[in-house]
Design an enzyme around this catalytic site. Structure first.
Site, PDB file in Angstrom:
ATOM      1  N   ASN A  64     -46.932  16.146 -51.392  1.00 36.72           N
ATOM      2  CA  ASN A  64     -47.997  15.274 -50.896  1.00 36.72           C
ATOM      3  C   ASN A  64     -47.585  14.427 -49.594  1.00 36.72           C
ATOM      4  O   ASN A  64     -48.175  13.281 -49.369  1.00 36.72           O
ATOM      5  CB  ASN A  64     -48.389  14.416 -51.913  1.00 36.72           C
ATOM      6  N   HIS A  70     -45.200  12.071 -49.285  1.00 36.17           N
ATOM      7  CA  HIS A  70     -44.925  10.732 -49.406  1.00 36.17           C
ATOM      8  C   HIS A  70     -43.601  10.600 -50.491  1.00 36.17           C
ATOM      9  O   HIS A  70     -43.430  11.831 -51.072  1.00 36.17           O
ATOM     10  CB  HIS A  70     -45.878   9.695 -49.957  1.00 36.17           C
ATOM     11  N   CYS A 101     -45.244   5.149 -50.321  1.00 34.32           N
ATOM     12  CA  CYS A 101     -43.807   4.898 -49.377  1.00 34.32           C
ATOM     13  C   CYS A 101     -43.569   6.289 -48.393  1.00 34.32           C
ATOM     14  O   CYS A 101     -43.538   7.280 -49.060  1.00 34.32           O
ATOM     15  CB  CYS A 101     -42.748   4.562 -50.260  1.00 34.32           C
TER      16      CYS A 101
END
Length: 356
Positions: A258, A260, A295
Protein backbone atom coordinates in the site's frame (compact mmCIF):
# COMPACT_ATOMS: atom_id res chain seq x y z
CA UNK A 1 -7.60 -26.92 -1.03
CA UNK A 2 -7.38 -30.10 1.04
CA UNK A 3 -7.66 -29.54 4.77
CA UNK A 4 -4.70 -31.09 6.56
CA UNK A 5 -4.44 -29.24 9.83
CA UNK A 6 -6.41 -31.79 11.86
CA UNK A 7 -5.46 -35.37 10.77
CA UNK A 8 -3.93 -37.60 13.50
CA UNK A 9 -0.55 -37.69 11.76
CA UNK A 10 -0.36 -33.91 12.10
CA UNK A 11 -0.64 -34.06 15.90
CA UNK A 12 2.85 -33.90 17.33
CA UNK A 13 3.57 -36.14 20.31
CA UNK A 14 4.68 -34.46 23.52
CA UNK A 15 5.98 -37.41 25.59
CA UNK A 16 9.61 -37.53 26.56
CA UNK A 17 11.12 -37.31 23.07
CA UNK A 18 14.28 -35.31 22.67
CA UNK A 19 14.55 -32.07 20.71
CA UNK A 20 16.07 -33.81 17.68
CA UNK A 21 13.26 -36.35 17.49
CA UNK A 22 10.62 -33.64 17.79
CA UNK A 23 12.21 -31.58 15.04
CA UNK A 24 12.30 -34.63 12.76
CA UNK A 25 8.64 -35.30 13.57
CA UNK A 26 7.74 -31.74 12.68
CA UNK A 27 9.65 -31.95 9.41
CA UNK A 28 7.93 -35.23 8.54
CA UNK A 29 4.54 -33.71 9.39
CA UNK A 30 5.18 -30.77 7.07
CA UNK A 31 6.23 -33.06 4.22
CA UNK A 32 3.26 -35.40 4.69
CA UNK A 33 0.78 -32.53 4.87
CA UNK A 34 2.18 -30.93 1.72
CA UNK A 35 2.10 -34.25 -0.09
CA UNK A 36 -1.53 -34.77 0.93
CA UNK A 37 -2.46 -31.33 -0.35
CA UNK A 38 -0.78 -31.79 -3.73
CA UNK A 39 -2.23 -35.26 -4.27
CA UNK A 40 -5.66 -34.19 -3.02
CA UNK A 41 -6.28 -31.10 -5.16
CA UNK A 42 -9.01 -32.82 -7.14
CA UNK A 43 -10.64 -34.06 -3.92
CA UNK A 44 -10.80 -30.48 -2.71
CA UNK A 45 -12.80 -29.34 -5.72
CA UNK A 46 -15.96 -29.16 -3.63
CA UNK A 47 -14.57 -26.82 -0.96
CA UNK A 48 -15.65 -23.16 -0.76
CA UNK A 49 -12.14 -22.07 -1.73
CA UNK A 50 -12.15 -24.25 -4.84
CA UNK A 51 -15.62 -23.07 -5.82
CA UNK A 52 -14.50 -19.45 -5.46
CA UNK A 53 -11.54 -20.12 -7.75
CA UNK A 54 -13.70 -21.86 -10.37
CA UNK A 55 -16.38 -19.17 -10.30
CA UNK A 56 -13.68 -16.51 -10.68
CA UNK A 57 -12.26 -18.30 -13.70
CA UNK A 58 -8.93 -18.83 -11.94
CA UNK A 59 -6.84 -21.97 -11.53
CA UNK A 60 -5.69 -22.89 -8.03
CA UNK A 61 -2.11 -21.70 -7.64
CA UNK A 62 0.79 -23.87 -6.55
CA UNK A 63 1.06 -21.77 -3.36
CA UNK A 64 -2.58 -22.46 -2.53
CA UNK A 65 -2.08 -26.19 -3.02
CA UNK A 66 1.00 -26.31 -0.80
CA UNK A 67 -0.32 -23.98 1.89
CA UNK A 68 -1.26 -25.68 5.19
CA UNK A 69 -4.61 -23.93 5.43
CA UNK A 70 -8.16 -23.79 4.13
CA UNK A 71 -11.63 -22.44 4.72
CA UNK A 72 -13.67 -24.33 7.27
CA UNK A 73 -16.76 -26.24 6.21
CA UNK A 74 -19.15 -23.29 6.57
CA UNK A 75 -16.82 -21.05 4.56
CA UNK A 76 -16.99 -18.31 7.22
CA UNK A 77 -13.57 -18.73 8.82
CA UNK A 78 -10.14 -19.93 7.79
CA UNK A 79 -7.43 -21.99 9.51
CA UNK A 80 -3.77 -22.26 8.64
CA UNK A 81 -0.76 -23.85 10.33
CA UNK A 82 2.75 -22.40 10.42
CA UNK A 83 6.11 -23.80 11.51
CA UNK A 84 8.10 -21.24 13.53
CA UNK A 85 11.43 -20.74 11.75
CA UNK A 86 14.80 -19.96 13.29
CA UNK A 87 14.87 -16.38 11.97
CA UNK A 88 11.48 -15.69 13.57
CA UNK A 89 12.65 -16.16 17.17
CA UNK A 90 14.32 -13.63 19.44
CA UNK A 91 16.68 -13.56 22.39
CA UNK A 92 14.35 -15.74 24.49
CA UNK A 93 14.44 -18.46 21.78
CA UNK A 94 10.73 -17.98 21.17
CA UNK A 95 8.82 -16.23 18.39
CA UNK A 96 8.90 -12.45 18.61
CA UNK A 97 5.71 -10.40 18.79
CA UNK A 98 6.55 -9.10 15.30
CA UNK A 99 6.58 -12.71 14.09
CA UNK A 100 3.14 -13.26 15.64
CA UNK A 101 1.81 -10.05 14.05
CA UNK A 102 3.21 -11.03 10.65
CA UNK A 103 1.55 -14.45 10.88
CA UNK A 104 -1.76 -12.78 11.74
CA UNK A 105 -1.42 -10.57 8.69
CA UNK A 106 -0.43 -13.53 6.50
CA UNK A 107 -3.35 -15.73 7.52
CA UNK A 108 -5.74 -12.78 7.08
CA UNK A 109 -4.51 -12.20 3.54
CA UNK A 110 -4.65 -15.92 2.73
CA UNK A 111 -8.22 -16.02 4.03
CA UNK A 112 -9.12 -13.17 1.68
CA UNK A 113 -7.48 -14.91 -1.28
CA UNK A 114 -9.27 -18.16 -0.48
CA UNK A 115 -12.66 -16.46 -1.02
CA UNK A 116 -11.54 -14.89 -4.28
CA UNK A 117 -10.28 -11.46 -3.25
CA UNK A 118 -7.32 -9.81 -4.93
CA UNK A 119 -3.77 -11.14 -4.75
CA UNK A 120 -2.25 -7.75 -5.65
CA UNK A 121 -3.23 -6.02 -2.41
CA UNK A 122 -4.45 -6.63 1.12
CA UNK A 123 -7.89 -8.24 0.60
CA UNK A 124 -9.23 -5.75 -1.94
CA UNK A 125 -12.51 -6.61 -3.67
CA UNK A 126 -13.45 -5.96 -7.30
CA UNK A 127 -15.31 -2.76 -6.39
CA UNK A 128 -12.45 -1.53 -4.21
CA UNK A 129 -9.95 -1.98 -7.04
CA UNK A 130 -12.19 -0.09 -9.47
CA UNK A 131 -12.45 2.82 -7.01
CA UNK A 132 -8.82 2.77 -5.88
CA UNK A 133 -9.67 1.80 -2.29
CA UNK A 134 -7.51 -0.12 0.19
CA UNK A 135 -7.86 -1.42 3.74
CA UNK A 136 -5.70 0.18 6.47
CA UNK A 137 -5.34 -0.82 10.11
CA UNK A 138 -7.17 1.36 12.63
CA UNK A 139 -6.58 -0.67 15.81
CA UNK A 140 -4.74 -3.86 16.74
CA UNK A 141 -4.92 -5.77 20.03
CA UNK A 142 -2.81 -8.91 20.61
CA UNK A 143 -2.63 -11.08 23.73
CA UNK A 144 -0.02 -13.84 23.92
CA UNK A 145 -0.33 -16.42 26.71
CA UNK A 146 2.55 -18.64 25.61
CA UNK A 147 5.13 -17.86 22.94
CA UNK A 148 5.87 -20.69 20.48
CA UNK A 149 9.48 -21.78 20.13
CA UNK A 150 11.57 -22.52 17.05
CA UNK A 151 10.12 -25.58 15.34
CA UNK A 152 6.72 -25.37 17.05
CA UNK A 153 3.65 -25.53 14.82
CA UNK A 154 1.04 -22.83 15.36
CA UNK A 155 -2.53 -23.12 14.08
CA UNK A 156 -4.33 -19.81 13.51
CA UNK A 157 -8.03 -19.40 12.85
CA UNK A 158 -9.33 -16.08 11.54
CA UNK A 159 -12.61 -14.53 10.46
CA UNK A 160 -13.89 -11.04 9.69
CA UNK A 161 -17.18 -9.25 10.26
CA UNK A 162 -18.85 -5.87 10.03
CA UNK A 163 -17.78 -3.16 12.47
CA UNK A 164 -19.90 -0.03 12.16
CA UNK A 165 -20.38 2.04 9.00
CA UNK A 166 -16.76 2.69 8.09
CA UNK A 167 -14.88 -0.52 8.73
CA UNK A 168 -14.51 -4.21 9.38
CA UNK A 169 -13.25 -6.28 12.27
CA UNK A 170 -10.89 -9.24 12.01
CA UNK A 171 -10.27 -11.68 14.88
CA UNK A 172 -7.79 -14.51 15.40
CA UNK A 173 -7.30 -17.45 17.76
CA UNK A 174 -3.84 -19.04 17.98
CA UNK A 175 -3.30 -22.62 19.14
CA UNK A 176 -0.37 -24.95 19.67
CA UNK A 177 -1.09 -27.60 17.04
CA UNK A 178 0.63 -30.29 19.14
CA UNK A 179 -1.90 -30.15 21.98
CA UNK A 180 -4.67 -27.75 20.96
CA UNK A 181 -3.82 -25.25 23.70
CA UNK A 182 -4.90 -21.66 23.03
CA UNK A 183 -1.68 -19.65 23.16
CA UNK A 184 -2.98 -16.29 21.98
CA UNK A 185 -5.88 -14.20 20.72
CA UNK A 186 -6.09 -11.03 18.69
CA UNK A 187 -8.59 -8.59 17.25
CA UNK A 188 -8.31 -5.64 14.88
CA UNK A 189 -10.31 -2.92 13.19
CA UNK A 190 -9.77 -1.89 9.58
CA UNK A 191 -11.05 1.11 7.62
CA UNK A 192 -11.10 1.94 3.92
CA UNK A 193 -8.83 4.60 2.45
CA UNK A 194 -8.63 6.07 -1.03
CA UNK A 195 -5.20 5.14 -2.33
CA UNK A 196 -4.86 8.35 -4.34
CA UNK A 197 -6.23 10.98 -1.94
CA UNK A 198 -5.13 9.07 1.22
CA UNK A 199 -8.50 9.96 2.80
CA UNK A 200 -10.75 7.57 4.69
CA UNK A 201 -13.98 6.51 3.03
CA UNK A 202 -17.18 4.81 4.17
CA UNK A 203 -17.74 1.19 3.22
CA UNK A 204 -20.21 1.29 0.32
CA UNK A 205 -23.13 -1.12 -0.10
CA UNK A 206 -21.35 -2.76 -3.04
CA UNK A 207 -18.27 -3.50 -0.95
CA UNK A 208 -20.45 -4.71 1.92
CA UNK A 209 -22.14 -7.18 -0.40
CA UNK A 210 -18.76 -8.47 -1.58
CA UNK A 211 -17.16 -8.77 1.87
CA UNK A 212 -19.81 -9.67 4.42
CA UNK A 213 -21.22 -12.64 2.53
CA UNK A 214 -18.08 -14.42 3.77
CA UNK A 215 -18.57 -13.35 7.41
CA UNK A 216 -20.41 -14.96 10.36
CA UNK A 217 -24.08 -13.94 10.41
CA UNK A 218 -24.06 -13.42 14.18
CA UNK A 219 -21.22 -11.67 16.04
CA UNK A 220 -18.30 -13.93 16.92
CA UNK A 221 -15.60 -12.34 19.07
CA UNK A 222 -12.13 -13.54 20.00
CA UNK A 223 -12.60 -11.55 23.21
CA UNK A 224 -16.21 -12.09 24.32
CA UNK A 225 -15.49 -11.08 27.92
CA UNK A 226 -17.20 -7.92 29.15
CA UNK A 227 -14.83 -4.97 29.66
CA UNK A 228 -11.93 -6.92 28.15
CA UNK A 229 -8.60 -5.29 27.48
CA UNK A 230 -9.20 -4.88 23.74
CA UNK A 231 -11.90 -2.28 24.50
CA UNK A 232 -9.84 -0.13 26.84
CA UNK A 233 -9.14 3.37 25.50
CA UNK A 234 -5.62 4.72 25.26
CA UNK A 235 -5.32 8.29 26.57
CA UNK A 236 -3.60 11.20 24.84
CA UNK A 237 -0.08 11.46 26.22
CA UNK A 238 1.09 14.97 27.06
CA UNK A 239 3.47 14.62 30.01
CA UNK A 240 7.19 14.22 29.35
CA UNK A 241 8.05 10.60 28.56
CA UNK A 242 10.16 8.61 31.02
CA UNK A 243 11.80 6.70 28.16
CA UNK A 244 12.39 7.53 24.51
CA UNK A 245 14.15 6.48 21.34
CA UNK A 246 14.46 9.37 18.89
CA UNK A 247 15.18 9.62 15.19
CA UNK A 248 13.86 6.26 13.94
CA UNK A 249 13.94 6.06 10.13
CA UNK A 250 11.85 3.67 8.01
CA UNK A 251 13.84 1.23 5.90
CA UNK A 252 12.80 0.50 2.33
CA UNK A 253 11.89 -2.99 3.52
CA UNK A 254 9.35 -1.49 5.96
CA UNK A 255 7.09 -0.33 3.11
CA UNK A 256 4.26 -2.63 2.03
CA UNK A 257 2.06 -3.03 -1.04
CA UNK A 258 0.00 0.00 0.00
CA UNK A 259 3.08 2.24 -0.36
CA UNK A 260 3.40 3.11 3.33
CA UNK A 261 5.08 1.69 6.42
CA UNK A 262 3.47 -1.64 7.30
CA UNK A 263 1.53 -1.83 10.56
CA UNK A 264 3.90 -4.47 12.02
CA UNK A 265 6.84 -2.03 11.82
CA UNK A 266 5.11 0.21 14.36
CA UNK A 267 5.25 -2.60 16.91
CA UNK A 268 9.03 -2.71 16.62
CA UNK A 269 9.27 1.07 16.96
CA UNK A 270 7.13 1.02 20.11
CA UNK A 271 9.39 -1.61 21.67
CA UNK A 272 12.52 0.42 20.89
CA UNK A 273 11.78 2.78 23.80
CA UNK A 274 11.02 0.07 26.37
CA UNK A 275 13.67 0.15 29.15
CA UNK A 276 16.33 -2.52 28.76
CA UNK A 277 15.76 -3.88 32.27
CA UNK A 278 12.17 -4.72 31.29
CA UNK A 279 13.37 -6.49 28.13
CA UNK A 280 15.84 -8.50 30.23
CA UNK A 281 13.38 -9.61 32.92
CA UNK A 282 9.90 -9.58 31.33
CA UNK A 283 8.11 -10.70 28.18
CA UNK A 284 5.33 -8.93 26.32
CA UNK A 285 1.90 -10.23 27.26
CA UNK A 286 -0.44 -7.70 25.62
CA UNK A 287 -0.06 -4.95 23.04
CA UNK A 288 -2.73 -2.54 21.83
CA UNK A 289 -2.06 0.00 19.09
CA UNK A 290 -4.27 2.78 17.71
CA UNK A 291 -3.12 3.89 14.26
CA UNK A 292 -3.65 7.63 13.70
CA UNK A 293 -1.56 8.58 10.67
CA UNK A 294 0.31 6.69 8.01
CA UNK A 295 4.08 6.93 7.79
CA UNK A 296 6.11 7.24 4.57
CA UNK A 297 9.66 6.27 3.70
CA UNK A 298 11.14 9.74 4.25
CA UNK A 299 9.57 10.38 7.69
CA UNK A 300 11.58 10.45 10.93
CA UNK A 301 9.86 9.01 14.00
CA UNK A 302 10.26 9.42 17.75
CA UNK A 303 9.20 6.59 20.09
CA UNK A 304 8.06 7.66 23.58
CA UNK A 305 7.20 5.39 26.53
CA UNK A 306 5.35 6.30 29.72
CA UNK A 307 4.84 4.19 32.85
CA UNK A 308 1.12 3.58 33.35
CA UNK A 309 -0.06 3.44 36.94
CA UNK A 310 -3.25 1.86 38.29
CA UNK A 311 -5.35 -1.15 37.46
CA UNK A 312 -3.69 -4.06 35.67
CA UNK A 313 -5.28 -6.53 33.31
CA UNK A 314 -5.12 -10.28 33.41
CA UNK A 315 -4.41 -12.43 30.36
CA UNK A 316 -8.10 -12.70 29.51
CA UNK A 317 -8.77 -8.99 29.88
CA UNK A 318 -10.57 -9.12 33.24
CA UNK A 319 -9.63 -6.76 36.02
CA UNK A 320 -7.95 -8.10 39.14
CA UNK A 321 -5.89 -6.85 42.04
CA UNK A 322 -2.60 -5.46 40.77
CA UNK A 323 0.26 -7.95 41.29
CA UNK A 324 3.63 -7.12 42.72
CA UNK A 325 5.19 -4.43 40.46
CA UNK A 326 8.12 -6.70 39.65
CA UNK A 327 5.75 -9.41 38.32
CA UNK A 328 3.81 -7.27 35.82
CA UNK A 329 4.51 -3.87 34.29
CA UNK A 330 2.30 -1.67 32.13
CA UNK A 331 3.29 1.16 29.77
CA UNK A 332 1.68 3.71 27.46
CA UNK A 333 3.31 4.62 24.15
CA UNK A 334 3.31 7.33 21.53
CA UNK A 335 4.93 7.39 18.09
CA UNK A 336 5.19 10.87 16.60
CA UNK A 337 6.83 12.67 13.71
CA UNK A 338 10.14 14.15 14.81
CA UNK A 339 9.60 17.28 12.71
CA UNK A 340 6.14 18.57 13.67
CA UNK A 341 5.31 16.37 16.67
CA UNK A 342 2.09 15.03 15.13
CA UNK A 343 0.94 11.74 16.60
CA UNK A 344 1.29 8.68 14.37
CA UNK A 345 0.32 5.95 16.78
CA UNK A 346 -0.54 5.48 20.44
CA UNK A 347 -0.36 2.23 22.35
CA UNK A 348 -0.37 0.23 25.54
CA UNK A 349 1.77 -2.76 26.50
CA UNK A 350 1.58 -5.15 29.46
CA UNK A 351 4.62 -7.20 30.41
CA UNK A 352 4.82 -10.30 32.61
CA UNK A 353 7.81 -11.54 34.57
CA UNK A 354 9.90 -14.08 32.67
CA UNK A 355 9.82 -17.60 34.09
CA UNK A 356 13.42 -18.67 34.58
Amino acid sequence: MLRCHTPPQCRLGAGGAGAGVLLRQRSEVAVRCRAQQVSGVEAAAGTPAARAAVEGGERTSLAERLRLGSLLEDGLSYKESFIVRCYEVGINKTATVETIANLLQEVGCNHAQSVGFSTDGFATTTTMRKLGLIWVTNRMHIEIYKYPAWGDVVEIETWCQEDGKIGTRRDWILKDLANGEVIGRATSKWVMMNQNTRRLQRVSDDVRDEVFVHCPKTPRLAFPEENNGSLKKIPVLTDPAQHSRLGLVPRRADLDMNQHVNNVTYIGWVLESIPQDIIDTHELQTITLDYRRECQHDDIVDSLTYIEEGEEKSSNGSAFAAPHPEEQRQFLHCLRFAGNGNEINRGRTVWRKLAR
